[in-house]
Write a protein that holds these residues in place. Structure first.
Motif, short mmCIF file in Angstrom:
data_model
loop_
_atom_site.label_atom_id
_atom_site.label_comp_id
_atom_site.label_asym_id
_atom_site.label_seq_id
_atom_site.Cartn_x
_atom_site.Cartn_y
_atom_site.Cartn_z
N ASP A 342 0.81 -1.24 0.00
CA ASP A 342 0.00 0.00 0.00
C ASP A 342 0.83 1.27 0.00
OD1 ASP A 342 -2.32 -1.61 0.11
OD2 ASP A 342 -2.16 -1.72 2.31
N GLY A 343 1.97 1.25 -0.65
CA GLY A 343 2.79 2.45 -0.78
C GLY A 343 3.49 2.88 0.49
N ILE A 344 3.69 1.95 1.45
CA ILE A 344 4.38 2.26 2.70
C ILE A 344 5.86 1.91 2.55
CG2 ILE A 344 4.49 1.83 5.19
CD1 ILE A 344 1.94 3.20 4.32
N PHE A 345 6.74 2.80 3.02
CA PHE A 345 8.19 2.59 2.96
C PHE A 345 8.76 2.75 4.37
CE2 PHE A 345 6.75 4.07 -1.13
CZ PHE A 345 7.33 3.16 -2.00
N GLU A 346 9.51 1.74 4.80
CA GLU A 346 10.05 1.71 6.16
C GLU A 346 11.56 1.88 6.14
OE1 GLU A 346 10.94 -1.53 9.71
OE2 GLU A 346 9.53 -2.04 8.11
N LYS A 347 12.05 2.76 6.99
CA LYS A 347 13.48 2.98 7.12
C LYS A 347 14.08 1.90 8.01
CE LYS A 347 16.77 6.50 8.73
NZ LYS A 347 16.88 7.86 9.30
N ARG A 348 15.20 1.28 7.58
CA ARG A 348 15.80 0.20 8.35
C ARG A 348 17.33 0.28 8.26
NH1 ARG A 348 14.02 -5.77 6.98
NH2 ARG A 348 11.97 -4.82 7.44
N VAL A 349 17.99 0.16 9.41
CA VAL A 349 19.45 0.16 9.49
C VAL A 349 19.96 -1.23 9.09
CG1 VAL A 349 21.45 0.42 11.00
CG2 VAL A 349 19.49 1.94 11.25
N ILE A 350 21.03 -1.26 8.33
CA ILE A 350 21.61 -2.52 7.86
C ILE A 350 23.10 -2.56 8.15
CG2 ILE A 350 19.91 -2.75 6.01
CD1 ILE A 350 22.25 -1.89 4.09
N GLU A 351 23.68 -3.76 8.02
CA GLU A 351 25.13 -3.92 8.04
C GLU A 351 25.56 -4.36 6.65
OE1 GLU A 351 28.66 -6.62 10.07
OE2 GLU A 351 26.68 -6.50 11.05
N ALA A 352 26.31 -3.50 5.97
CA ALA A 352 26.69 -3.76 4.59
C ALA A 352 27.94 -4.62 4.54
CB ALA A 352 26.91 -2.46 3.83
N GLY A 353 28.07 -5.35 3.42
CA GLY A 353 29.23 -6.21 3.19
C GLY A 353 30.07 -5.71 2.05
N PRO A 354 30.65 -6.62 1.27
CA PRO A 354 31.54 -6.22 0.18
C PRO A 354 30.78 -5.56 -0.96
CG PRO A 354 31.19 -8.59 0.14
CD PRO A 354 30.58 -8.08 1.41
N VAL A 355 31.50 -4.73 -1.70
CA VAL A 355 30.93 -4.04 -2.85
C VAL A 355 31.55 -4.61 -4.13
CG1 VAL A 355 30.71 -1.82 -4.03
CG2 VAL A 355 30.56 -1.93 -1.54
N SER A 356 30.70 -4.88 -5.11
CA SER A 356 31.17 -5.39 -6.40
C SER A 356 30.36 -4.74 -7.50
CB SER A 356 31.03 -6.91 -6.47
OG SER A 356 31.46 -7.39 -7.74
N GLY A 357 31.01 -3.84 -8.23
CA GLY A 357 30.30 -3.14 -9.29
C GLY A 357 29.16 -2.31 -8.73
N GLU A 358 27.94 -2.56 -9.21
CA GLU A 358 26.76 -1.82 -8.76
C GLU A 358 26.01 -2.55 -7.66
OE1 GLU A 358 26.07 1.25 -9.68
OE2 GLU A 358 27.93 1.14 -10.84
N LEU A 359 26.55 -3.65 -7.16
CA LEU A 359 25.91 -4.42 -6.10
C LEU A 359 26.68 -4.28 -4.80
CD1 LEU A 359 25.02 -7.76 -7.95
CD2 LEU A 359 23.49 -5.85 -7.45
N ILE A 360 25.94 -4.42 -3.69
CA ILE A 360 26.56 -4.41 -2.37
C ILE A 360 25.98 -5.56 -1.56
CG2 ILE A 360 24.86 -2.74 -1.48
CD1 ILE A 360 27.11 -1.66 0.33
N GLY A 361 26.84 -6.29 -0.88
CA GLY A 361 26.40 -7.40 -0.06
C GLY A 361 25.80 -6.92 1.25
N ILE A 362 24.88 -7.74 1.81
CA ILE A 362 24.21 -7.40 3.05
C ILE A 362 24.51 -8.48 4.08
CG2 ILE A 362 22.00 -6.97 4.17
CD1 ILE A 362 22.85 -4.81 2.19
N ARG A 363 25.05 -8.09 5.24
CA ARG A 363 25.35 -9.04 6.31
C ARG A 363 24.18 -9.16 7.28
NH1 ARG A 363 30.76 -6.46 6.26
NH2 ARG A 363 32.20 -7.90 5.23
N GLN A 364 23.55 -8.04 7.63
CA GLN A 364 22.43 -8.05 8.57
C GLN A 364 21.43 -6.97 8.19
OE1 GLN A 364 23.70 -7.65 12.62
NE2 GLN A 364 24.77 -9.62 12.69
N GLY A 365 20.16 -7.20 8.57
CA GLY A 365 19.14 -6.17 8.41
C GLY A 365 18.10 -6.45 7.35
N LEU A 366 18.38 -7.34 6.41
CA LEU A 366 17.44 -7.63 5.33
C LEU A 366 17.25 -9.13 5.18
CD1 LEU A 366 18.61 -5.08 2.59
CD2 LEU A 366 16.63 -4.87 4.10
#
Length: 517
Positions: A342-366
């Protein structure tokens, strides 16, 4: 008993009764005070202590609601959280340096005066065996003459000469020749001394390496000592790239690891080198350690002082990834906006991992299967209220809709239509704009007796350090339209609200968006 005694007795009795009464009242007051305090505390607990911190230890949910039209207006794009192969590659900045092992100093073999320099300036290339300087030396003159005389004396010995004299003559020639060789004379030069009747007055110094002159230390006419440096030469056929790597990433770097080098001045070209050294200490100012990469430099593509991009890879793995554009970094943490129903967007803190090109890995939060805002996240976040609530860019959030100053509500009747235009269109930031409003009833006739006002609003953008900007201007009937002059305080996206009332009742209300340029 006398009258005086009676008076004293009665006064004593009265004083005792009074003192006893006061004592009873004090004791009862002390007994009821804890009960009153308990009752007050209970009432405060029931009503809620406003001075106590609210939601201690908890987190406040930050959500925003945007309509489909508002999402389209900001170019919002959603991307799923999915398992994808991602190369664990570290990208950092490096600088090209001369390889210390390739630095050479060309020194004077003999002391004397510099008669001529063949290398005039730094940066000039030089090859092995190329003459670089002529030095006049009295010692050289004496030794060259001694060698010539030794050769002449040996020739003057006849065949009948004593064998010991012949041996001594040969030894003298060899000793004189060896001294000249140690001073830097070549075989060709020594042969010229032998065949020439003129004394040798100077010695030519030759380069012993290939490279580039990085420093000229002497000038013509200068006297130098034996062993004094004339030039510094760097062989740039091999160079070092020094890359600064954060301490948290050092565990992924190892000696012998292959590194890729990208140079801005060589688009599409990728050079490869090898990690040859990792600094054992970390710089306290930047929390980084220097990693040395050695690579060949054919064609002089890399020059000392250049900045390059360094890519250090440690293999690939399959992990949760999202587009890099979805991640917002405050410096303290990283967060994304989760797309919900229904068009709702939630802000969430994450822990990011390695970056490769246009992608970024996610360790925690998603979690796999969730979706994030890949394009437009910054525009959403810029509307965060100082209090932690959310306000939509176009007035689409729940918090924004509940704001009585902007929601307006529904008009009392749907019989009226309201049209709005500007001159110039679009308006220009920080300049006056002429506003025209047409208000008509259901028969299409102009309504001339209404009160019309227009409000320009830009919600607060805490992420950019901007407070809310709002200004309201009344419009008057000019015989054709409701018109007036307003002002848009700056460039950017503005919410525009027009309110038309009559007799305290709303006839029409309109909200739209403009982009001041």
């Amino acid at each position: 008993m006398t009258n005086r005694e009676r008076v004293l007795l009665i006064a004593g009795v009265l004083f005792g009764i009074t003192l006893g009464s006061l004592a009873v009242i004090w004791v009862r007051g002390r007994a009821t005070q804890p009960e009153q305090q308990s009752a007050v505390s209970a009432q405060a607990s029931a009503a809620g202590d406003l001075s106590a911190p609210q939601n201690a230890g908890g987190t406040q949910s930050e959500e925003i609601e945007l309509s489909k039209a508002e999402q389209d207006a900001i170019g919002l794009r959603i991307s799923p959280v999915a398992l994808r192969p991602i190369a664990e590659e570290l990208r950092t900045v490096g600088r090209v340096e001369q390889a210390e092992s390739q630095l050479t100093t060309i020194a004077a073999r003999v002391g004397g005066r510099i008669e001529k320099l063949y290398i005039d300036f730094t940066g000039q290339p030089v090859k092995r065996g190329q003459p670089i300087a002529n030095i006049y030396s009295p010692q050289v003159v004496s030794s060259a003459e001694e060698y010539r005389l030794a050769i002449r004396a040996r020739k003057n010995l006849g065949p009948d000469a004593h064998p010991q004299a012949i041996a001594q003559g040969d030894d003298l020639i060899q000793a004189s020749r060896r001294r000249l060789e140690l001073w830097g004379f070549t075989t060709k030069q020594i042969d010229e001394i032998t065949n020439s009747d003129k004394p040798q007055v100077s010695v030519t110094t030759y380069s012993t390496v290939n490279g580039v002159i990085t420093e000229r230390k002497v000038a013509e006419g200068q006297y130098v000592q034996e062993g004094e440096a004339l030039y510094s030469v760097s062989d740039l056929s091999s160079v070092w790239v020094l890359a600064d790597v954060y301490e948290a990433d050092l565990h992924n770097i190892r000696i012998g690891q292959v590194a890729r080098i990208e140079v801005e001045g060589l688009p599409g070209s990728v050079l490869r080198g090898t990690v040859s050294f990792i600094d054992p200490s970390v710089k306290p100012e930047t929390r980084t350690a220097s990693v040395r990469i050695q690579l060949s430099n054919a064609g002089m593509k890399l020059r000392p002082g250049m900045f390059v991009q360094v890519l250090l890879g440690s293999g690939s793995s399959k992990q949760l990834t999202i587009p890099r554009s979805a991640v917002l970094d405050t410096g303290e943490n990283k967060f994304v906006y989760i797309a919900k129903a229904d068009g709702i967007f939630e802000k969430r803190v994450i822990e990011a991992g390695p970056v490769s090109g246009e992608l970024i890995g996610i360790r925690q939060g998603l979690r796999q299967g969730e979706s994030v805002v890949a394009n437009g996240a910054f525009l959403i976040d810029s509307q965060t209220r100082v209090s932690g609530g959310m306000s939509g860019m176009f007035g689409g959030s729940k918090g924004f809709e509940n704001d009585k100053s902007t929601s307006g509500g529904e008009p009392a009747s749907a019989k009226y239509t309201l049209n709005l235009r500007f001159e110039p269109d679009p308006p220009q930031g920080e300049k006056p704009v002429r506003v025209f409003v047409d208000l008509q009833d259901e028969a299409g006739k102009p309504v001339t007796d209404a009160s019309v006002a227009i409000t320009f609003l830009m919600p607060a953008m805490p992420a950019m350090g901007m407070a809310e900007m709002r200004n309201t201007h009344p419009l008057t009937w000019d015989g054709k339209h409701y018109s007036g002059e307003g002002k848009v305080q700056s460039n950017g996206s503005w919410i525009v609200m027009v309110d038309a009332t009559r007799g305290g009742q709303r006839l029409a209300w309109k909200r739209t968006q403009i982009t001041a340029r």
